[in-house]
Design a protein around this motif. Sequence first.
Motif, PDB file in Angstrom:
ATOM      1  N   LEU A 258      -3.127  -8.381   5.953  1.00  0.00           N
ATOM      2  CA  LEU A 258      -4.467  -7.860   6.237  1.00  0.00           C
ATOM      3  C   LEU A 258      -4.582  -6.389   5.819  1.00  0.00           C
ATOM      4  CD1 LEU A 258      -7.285  -8.136   7.494  1.00  0.00           C
ATOM      5  CD2 LEU A 258      -6.250  -7.622   9.728  1.00  0.00           C
ATOM      6  N   MET A 259      -3.567  -5.594   6.127  1.00  0.00           N
ATOM      7  CA  MET A 259      -3.627  -4.173   5.758  1.00  0.00           C
ATOM      8  C   MET A 259      -3.632  -4.019   4.230  1.00  0.00           C
ATOM      9  SD  MET A 259      -4.059  -2.893   8.623  1.00  0.00           S
ATOM     10  CE  MET A 259      -3.939  -1.128   8.541  1.00  0.00           C
ATOM     11  N   ALA A 260      -2.900  -4.889   3.543  1.00  0.00           N
ATOM     12  CA  ALA A 260      -2.895  -4.837   2.073  1.00  0.00           C
ATOM     13  C   ALA A 260      -4.271  -5.234   1.517  1.00  0.00           C
ATOM     14  CB  ALA A 260      -1.801  -5.758   1.520  1.00  0.00           C
ATOM     15  N   VAL A 261      -4.906  -6.221   2.157  1.00  0.00           N
ATOM     16  CA  VAL A 261      -6.259  -6.632   1.736  1.00  0.00           C
ATOM     17  C   VAL A 261      -7.225  -5.459   1.899  1.00  0.00           C
ATOM     18  CG1 VAL A 261      -8.247  -8.058   2.429  1.00  0.00           C
ATOM     19  CG2 VAL A 261      -5.985  -9.113   2.156  1.00  0.00           C
ATOM     20  N   ARG A 262      -7.151  -4.798   3.048  1.00  0.00           N
ATOM     21  CA  ARG A 262      -8.061  -3.663   3.282  1.00  0.00           C
ATOM     22  C   ARG A 262      -7.829  -2.572   2.243  1.00  0.00           C
ATOM     23  NH1 ARG A 262      -7.617  -3.431   9.871  1.00  0.00           N
ATOM     24  NH2 ARG A 262      -8.938  -5.244  10.229  1.00  0.00           N
ATOM     25  N   HIS A 263      -6.582  -2.301   1.967  1.00  0.00           N
ATOM     26  CA  HIS A 263      -6.266  -1.260   0.986  1.00  0.00           C
ATOM     27  C   HIS A 263      -6.842  -1.632  -0.382  1.00  0.00           C
ATOM     28  CE1 HIS A 263      -4.031   2.111  -0.684  1.00  0.00           C
ATOM     29  NE2 HIS A 263      -3.738   1.320  -1.701  1.00  0.00           N
ATOM     30  N   ALA A 264      -6.666  -2.894  -0.763  1.00  0.00           N
ATOM     31  CA  ALA A 264      -7.149  -3.344  -2.084  1.00  0.00           C
ATOM     32  C   ALA A 264      -8.667  -3.195  -2.169  1.00  0.00           C
ATOM     33  CB  ALA A 264      -6.737  -4.798  -2.327  1.00  0.00           C
ATOM     34  N   ARG A 265      -9.359  -3.566  -1.106  1.00  0.00           N
ATOM     35  CA  ARG A 265     -10.827  -3.487  -1.155  1.00  0.00           C
ATOM     36  C   ARG A 265     -11.302  -2.039  -1.172  1.00  0.00           C
ATOM     37  NH1 ARG A 265     -14.317  -7.230   2.195  1.00  0.00           N
ATOM     38  NH2 ARG A 265     -15.667  -7.038   0.377  1.00  0.00           N
ATOM     39  N   GLU A 266     -10.577  -1.177  -0.447  1.00  0.00           N
ATOM     40  CA  GLU A 266     -10.945   0.247  -0.484  1.00  0.00           C
ATOM     41  C   GLU A 266     -10.848   0.810  -1.899  1.00  0.00           C
ATOM     42  OE1 GLU A 266      -8.298   2.065   2.337  1.00  0.00           O
ATOM     43  OE2 GLU A 266      -9.367   1.085   4.010  1.00  0.00           O
ATOM     44  N   GLN A 267      -9.915   0.257  -2.689  1.00  0.00           N
ATOM     45  CA  GLN A 267      -9.759   0.732  -4.074  1.00  0.00           C
ATOM     46  C   GLN A 267     -10.745   0.051  -5.015  1.00  0.00           C
ATOM     47  OE1 GLN A 267      -7.225   3.170  -4.374  1.00  0.00           O
ATOM     48  NE2 GLN A 267      -7.216   2.767  -2.172  1.00  0.00           N
TER      49      GLN A 267
ATOM     50  N   ARG B 289       0.806  -1.218   0.000  1.00  0.00           N
ATOM     51  CA  ARG B 289       0.000   0.000   0.000  1.00  0.00           C
ATOM     52  C   ARG B 289       0.841   1.271   0.000  1.00  0.00           C
ATOM     53  NH1 ARG B 289      -1.796   1.274   5.662  1.00  0.00           N
ATOM     54  NH2 ARG B 289      -0.452   0.025   6.989  1.00  0.00           N
ATOM     55  N   TYR B 290       2.139   1.112   0.244  1.00  0.00           N
ATOM     56  CA  TYR B 290       2.984   2.315   0.297  1.00  0.00           C
ATOM     57  C   TYR B 290       3.318   2.860  -1.078  1.00  0.00           C
ATOM     58  CZ  TYR B 290       3.089   0.790   5.043  1.00  0.00           C
ATOM     59  OH  TYR B 290       2.695   0.391   6.284  1.00  0.00           O
ATOM     60  N   ARG B 291       3.048   2.082  -2.124  1.00  0.00           N
ATOM     61  CA  ARG B 291       3.406   2.609  -3.445  1.00  0.00           C
ATOM     62  C   ARG B 291       2.162   3.010  -4.233  1.00  0.00           C
ATOM     63  NH1 ARG B 291       2.341  -0.860  -7.642  1.00  0.00           N
ATOM     64  NH2 ARG B 291       1.963  -2.984  -6.938  1.00  0.00           N
ATOM     65  N   ASP B 292       1.025   3.103  -3.571  1.00  0.00           N
ATOM     66  CA  ASP B 292      -0.183   3.538  -4.237  1.00  0.00           C
ATOM     67  C   ASP B 292      -0.482   2.675  -5.472  1.00  0.00           C
ATOM     68  OD1 ASP B 292      -2.415   5.001  -4.748  1.00  0.00           O
ATOM     69  OD2 ASP B 292      -1.371   6.783  -5.480  1.00  0.00           O
ATOM     70  N   PRO B 293      -0.711   1.401  -5.279  1.00  0.00           N
ATOM     71  CA  PRO B 293      -0.869   0.480  -6.408  1.00  0.00           C
ATOM     72  C   PRO B 293      -2.102   0.803  -7.249  1.00  0.00           C
ATOM     73  CG  PRO B 293      -1.475  -0.616  -4.355  1.00  0.00           C
ATOM     74  CD  PRO B 293      -0.888   0.714  -3.976  1.00  0.00           C
ATOM     75  N   ILE B 294      -2.043   0.463  -8.530  1.00  0.00           N
ATOM     76  CA  ILE B 294      -3.148   0.741  -9.443  1.00  0.00           C
ATOM     77  C   ILE B 294      -4.133  -0.429  -9.398  1.00  0.00           C
ATOM     78  CG2 ILE B 294      -3.762   1.189 -11.850  1.00  0.00           C
ATOM     79  CD1 ILE B 294      -0.781   2.258 -12.088  1.00  0.00           C
ATOM     80  N   LEU B 295      -5.287  -0.166  -8.828  1.00  0.00           N
ATOM     81  CA  LEU B 295      -6.287  -1.219  -8.621  1.00  0.00           C
ATOM     82  C   LEU B 295      -7.647  -0.654  -8.984  1.00  0.00           C
ATOM     83  CD1 LEU B 295      -5.222  -1.967  -4.940  1.00  0.00           C
ATOM     84  CD2 LEU B 295      -4.723  -3.466  -6.860  1.00  0.00           C
ATOM     85  N   ASP B 296      -8.517  -1.512  -9.527  1.00  0.00           N
ATOM     86  CA  ASP B 296      -9.908  -1.097  -9.697  1.00  0.00           C
ATOM     87  C   ASP B 296     -10.787  -2.338  -9.647  1.00  0.00           C
ATOM     88  OD1 ASP B 296      -9.871  -2.334 -12.213  1.00  0.00           O
ATOM     89  OD2 ASP B 296      -9.225  -0.491 -13.197  1.00  0.00           O
ATOM     90  N   ARG B 297     -12.057  -2.201 -10.029  1.00  0.00           N
ATOM     91  CA  ARG B 297     -12.950  -3.344  -9.830  1.00  0.00           C
ATOM     92  C   ARG B 297     -12.686  -4.491 -10.798  1.00  0.00           C
ATOM     93  NH1 ARG B 297     -17.523  -3.057 -12.977  1.00  0.00           N
ATOM     94  NH2 ARG B 297     -17.452  -1.342 -14.461  1.00  0.00           N
ATOM     95  N   HIS B 298     -11.800  -4.259 -11.758  1.00  0.00           N
ATOM     96  CA  HIS B 298     -11.417  -5.354 -12.643  1.00  0.00           C
ATOM     97  C   HIS B 298     -10.140  -6.060 -12.175  1.00  0.00           C
ATOM     98  CE1 HIS B 298     -14.601  -4.293 -15.287  1.00  0.00           C
ATOM     99  NE2 HIS B 298     -14.121  -3.074 -15.499  1.00  0.00           N
ATOM    100  N   THR B 299      -9.640  -5.654 -11.020  1.00  0.00           N
ATOM    101  CA  THR B 299      -8.430  -6.291 -10.490  1.00  0.00           C
ATOM    102  C   THR B 299      -8.827  -7.403  -9.521  1.00  0.00           C
ATOM    103  OG1 THR B 299      -7.420  -4.084 -10.498  1.00  0.00           O
ATOM    104  CG2 THR B 299      -6.197  -5.850  -9.385  1.00  0.00           C
ATOM    105  N   LEU B 300      -8.249  -8.564  -9.706  1.00  0.00           N
ATOM    106  CA  LEU B 300      -8.432  -9.644  -8.723  1.00  0.00           C
ATOM    107  C   LEU B 300      -7.166  -9.703  -7.873  1.00  0.00           C
ATOM    108  CD1 LEU B 300     -10.079 -12.096  -7.627  1.00  0.00           C
ATOM    109  CD2 LEU B 300      -8.728 -13.514  -9.211  1.00  0.00           C
ATOM    110  N   VAL B 301      -7.334  -9.445  -6.579  1.00  0.00           N
ATOM    111  CA  VAL B 301      -6.207  -9.539  -5.659  1.00  0.00           C
ATOM    112  C   VAL B 301      -6.288 -10.892  -4.966  1.00  0.00           C
ATOM    113  CG1 VAL B 301      -5.224  -8.603  -3.520  1.00  0.00           C
ATOM    114  CG2 VAL B 301      -5.963  -7.055  -5.344  1.00  0.00           C
ATOM    115  N   VAL B 302      -5.188 -11.628  -4.990  1.00  0.00           N
ATOM    116  CA  VAL B 302      -5.130 -12.918  -4.298  1.00  0.00           C
ATOM    117  C   VAL B 302      -4.206 -12.744  -3.101  1.00  0.00           C
ATOM    118  CG1 VAL B 302      -4.542 -15.371  -4.492  1.00  0.00           C
ATOM    119  CG2 VAL B 302      -5.511 -14.169  -6.472  1.00  0.00           C
TER     120      VAL B 302
END
Length: 369
Positions: free
Chosen positions: A113-122, A88-101
């Motif tokens: 867990l913090m990375a999961v929260r960040h991904a879902r917020e995006q 989350r420190y590099r402001d990753p490019i994510l949207d609703r078409h991104t699948l995060v595993v």
Amino acid sequence: EKGGYASFMLKEIADQPKAVADTLLGRIDASGTLHLDEVRIPPSELREVDKVVIIACGTAFHAGMIAKYAIEHVTRLPCETELASEFRYRDPILDRHTLVVAISQSGETMDTLMAVRHAREQGAKVLAICNTNGSTIPRESDAVLYTHAGPEVAVASTKAFLTQLVACYLVALYLGQIRGTKWGDEIRTVVRQLSEVPRQVEQVLGTMEPVRALARSLADRDTVLFVGRHVGYPVALEGALKLKELAYMHAEGFAAGELKHGPIALIDEGLPVVVIVPSPRGRSVLHDKIVSNIQEIRARGARTVVIAEEGDEAVVPYADHLIRIPATPTLLQPLVATVPLQVFACELATARGNEVDQPRNLAKSVTVE
Ligand code: F6R
């Protein structure tokens, strides 16, 4: 509870054939079609995914590095694997078409867990691959695919790693099935190859005495290097991580092609270098390159420990120690190649008088960032 083994780690290493079989169980029908009903992300949404991002820490991160090869190969979707602690420190490019595993044995790793929260917020969809029922990461994800390794007690991850790999291959095939990049016969072939893995791991486990003897003979060394290419590179990183955390030795894994860009300067007389050799039957250019890497490091005095497929004769002249593993397709090789490295680290740690289940300074789940 250790079932007659001297440590939980030894028991968990021995449990791996069953752990792998259990993770496959009930997920493939007789026709070779995958049923991952637990993955409660509708197929219509999975068809719209245009990028996969894998996040994890430590050993689970190494599983994620290997998964990238499988996912890209099977789905032709771009896939990146990132350390959860950096994500989350590099402001990753994510949207609703991104699948995060998100891969986590414990399901409680705070960085993940913090990375999961960040991904879902995006707005990204998060699929957890997890070994602990009802833990936090699956609860906070859109879906979960459980690994069925059973409880892992030893701090160093072994059977969880193998089952994480199996789960990642299943995700890759499932995405391929839904998206139509892989279907029918191709999926059946990989499924059949996966179903042979428990027996192959059993076979590796039955031939570990020379690996243990080698480990004991290296107990007074300071450094061991690990080298691999392609999916063998994360295996090298995993071999080095096991040795650091258990034997408290300086251990590093390198991509074989990077050696000449610096690390080869480390090699001097007698330095043990473990090399993971890809199958000569698969992409033979990978194999040929590694054979010349082994020659290069041996010419500089290294003591080579070569992990190679049965019947691979090309490596024999350059191997001071040869560890044989069964023939597998290239992408599945990490499932068998990692096992000798686990045994090696466990034995070396024991020979150095270390407590293998509870290495110093480490906790089983890291719940701080
Ligand atoms: C290494 C090890 C750790 C964990 C890492 C992630 O043997 O056990 O590197 O793999 O702390 O833990 P989980 O998978 O629980 O998120």
